[in-house]
Design a protein around this motif. Structure first.
Motif, short mmCIF file in Angstrom:
data_model
loop_
_atom_site.label_atom_id
_atom_site.label_comp_id
_atom_site.label_asym_id
_atom_site.label_seq_id
_atom_site.Cartn_x
_atom_site.Cartn_y
_atom_site.Cartn_z
N UNK A 108 0.84 -1.20 0.00
CA UNK A 108 0.00 0.00 0.00
C UNK A 108 0.87 1.24 0.00
N UNK A 109 0.50 2.20 -0.83
CA UNK A 109 1.24 3.46 -0.95
C UNK A 109 0.31 4.61 -0.57
N UNK A 110 0.73 5.42 0.39
CA UNK A 110 -0.07 6.55 0.85
C UNK A 110 0.70 7.84 0.58
N UNK A 111 0.17 8.69 -0.29
CA UNK A 111 0.78 9.99 -0.60
C UNK A 111 0.00 11.08 0.09
N UNK A 112 0.69 11.94 0.83
CA UNK A 112 0.04 13.01 1.58
C UNK A 112 0.50 14.36 1.05
N UNK A 113 -0.43 15.10 0.46
CA UNK A 113 -0.15 16.41 -0.11
C UNK A 113 -0.56 17.51 0.87
N UNK A 114 0.38 18.30 1.38
CA UNK A 114 0.02 19.40 2.31
C UNK A 114 -0.86 20.44 1.60
#
Length: 488
Positions: free
Chosen positions: A186-192
């Motif tokens: 699983x890949x989780x990308x978090x964009x501020x």
């Protein structure tokens, strides 16, 4: 014969399936079903182990004449994917599933059924409860969090197991013998998010993509079904090119391993542009109806005044990075197997997007039956995140299950199927993640296969299981256990 729920539950497998359907068991909420399994074993004086992850191991001695047959591990998972139709009143934390029989199929009512993998639990309980089924020594292993992280299987202490043979009951096609599966991560990308103030001539509107079929991101990824998040991204980018369209919220999908069926965005629209945007949305409806006429004919895009208001909107920079993420984060088949016709080798599913006060989160599931390609796809995801200045989390990494052409248990199932039905069983590999890979990596030399009845539209509220197939598969399963004495 089994044309209603009352008669259906007279069969031992469906009796126990109905019982466990009364117990909420979404991923991460398995303590209730775990405790039920422990009490079930204790009531029958069976050895039972429950670990800190709520995994349960139940052991049953061999029946007379099977004492020298190798111990068999029977394995499945207790958690289920919890999805419901929009507007359905159902609390997966406490409400029982509402089962219903339609023809030869068993459904829930407007929710997922949990046949994936409640059927494994029902088979195991019916087997443990029976006194008239011949079998080797059994080790029933029911794990947690298979649908999200596989952390349950990863946490099992295999030193408590003696089995040399693993029969997993998490397949979805009767008459087929599963012998290999993909690994995943699983890949989780978090964009501020940088927020900005809004002007008085702007109002909040909601754009929704809905009516898609969705489905299991491993089993259905090759069917080219629409991804609501990706489609919504195309619409939003187009609107922002010609109109003053700012984003306030972006949400869609529920699980990383389910192709998202619905997604919506709250956007700021100037009053003088509403009519033109309404016409543009109609154009996109026509475009998607044409593109997805075979895979998702029910797709629709709705545009209406938002019921919620938000005091701020994404900055121009955040909007640009959001659109870039929606465009660049891969979705769909990455590559097909060159060794097995029709088998997806690698894929990625952008399954969830969500907005909080501080960030937009994109969650994807990467799968591959080739470890090096899975690693490459993870590096690709890291590069996208780095390009956009995003944080990235890589977790829930589980191994692939490599094909073993010399498998003895595979040979056993092939022979017993031919004996029972007079034809060959189809040997297959799947692109979905199966816990067999975890146990094979943890127990060197473990010999494994996976079986199961016909299931349809799993991970969606339309999930259903064939009643005749479930009974047929059960009878094949216990017949094969009986034949083990002569084979080993």
């Amino acid at each position: 014969m089994y044309n209603n729920l009352e008669t259906l539950t007279s069969h031992p497998v469906f009796h126990y399936f109905a019982e466990i359907s009364n117990i909420p068991r979404g991923s991460g909420n398995e303590k209730g079903i775990s405790d039920y399994l422990v009490h079930f074993a204790q009531d029958r004086n069976l050895e039972v182990i429950q670990d800190e992850s709520w995994n349960v191991i139940i052991k049953k001695a061999a029946t007379a004449g099977y004492e020298n047959t190798p111990t068999v591990i029977i394995q499945g998972h207790m958690d289920m994917v919890c999805e419901k139709n929009k507007g359905t009143i159902h609390d997966f934390e406490k409400d029982p599933l509402q089962l219903r029989v339609i023809g030869e199929m068993l459904y829930a009512t407007d929710t997922t059924l949990g046949a994936d993998n409640g059927i494994a639990i029902a088979y195991a309980l019916a087997l443990l409860d029976a006194n008239d089924i011949e079998h080797p020594a059994l080790e029933i292993v029911i794990t947690t969090e298979e649908e999200t992280t596989m952390n349950g299987a990863l946490a099992v202490d295999v030193t408590q197991l003696e089995g040399e043979i693993l029969i997993n009951i998490d397949s979805e096609e009767d008459g087929k013998l599963l012998v290999s599966s993909a690994g995943g991560v699983r890949v989780v990308q978090k964009l501020p998010i940088v927020w900005q103030d809004i002007s008085e001539d702007e109002a909040s509107y909601c754009i929704s993509v809905k009516g898609l079929k969705g489905g299991h991101s491993g089993i259905e990824i090759d069917k080219e079904r629409g991804n609501s998040i990706k489609l919504l991204g195309r619409v939003l980018q187009d609107l922002s090119t010609d109109f003053s369209c700012s984003i306030q919220q972006l949400n869609g999908g529920l699980k990383s391993n389910a192709i998202p069926r619905e997604a919506d965005a709250t956007v700021l629209i100037r009053s003088d542009e509403v009519k033109k945007i309404t016409e543009r949305i109609k154009e996109w409806n026509s475009i998607f109806k044409t593109e997805l006429q075979s895979s998702d004919p029910g797709i629709s895009i709705e545009f209406k005044k938002s019921e919620n208001t938000f005091p701020k909107a994404f900055s121009k920079e955040t909007v640009d990075k959001t659109f870039t993420s929606l465009l660049l984060i891969p979705h769909g088949v990455h590559g097909m197997s060159m060794g097995i016709d029709g088998l997806v080798e690698s894929s990625s599913n952008l399954g969830v997007v969500s907005t909080t006060d501080s960030e937009v989160t994109f969650v994807s599931e990467i799968r591959s039956s080739v470890k090096s390609i899975k690693t490459y796809m993870v590096h690709q995801a890291k590069s996208i995140a780095q390009l956009l200045g995003c944080d990235i989390i890589i977790d829930s990494d589980y191994p692939e299950w490599p094909y073993n052409p010399d498998s003895k248990v595979k040979q056993l199932f092939e022979e017993t199927y031919k004996e029972k039905y007079g034809k060959e069983i189809e040997v297959i590999a799947v692109h979905a993640g199966i816990e067999c890979g975890v146990f094979i990596e943890k127990i060197p030399g473990l010999d494994a296969v996976s079986i199961g009845p016909d299931m349809f539209l799993v991970h969606t509220p339309e999930e259903h299981v064939s009643i005749p197939s479930t009974i047929n598969n059960w009878e094949f399963f216990i017949y094969t256990l009986k034949r083990m004495k002569d084979f080993y």
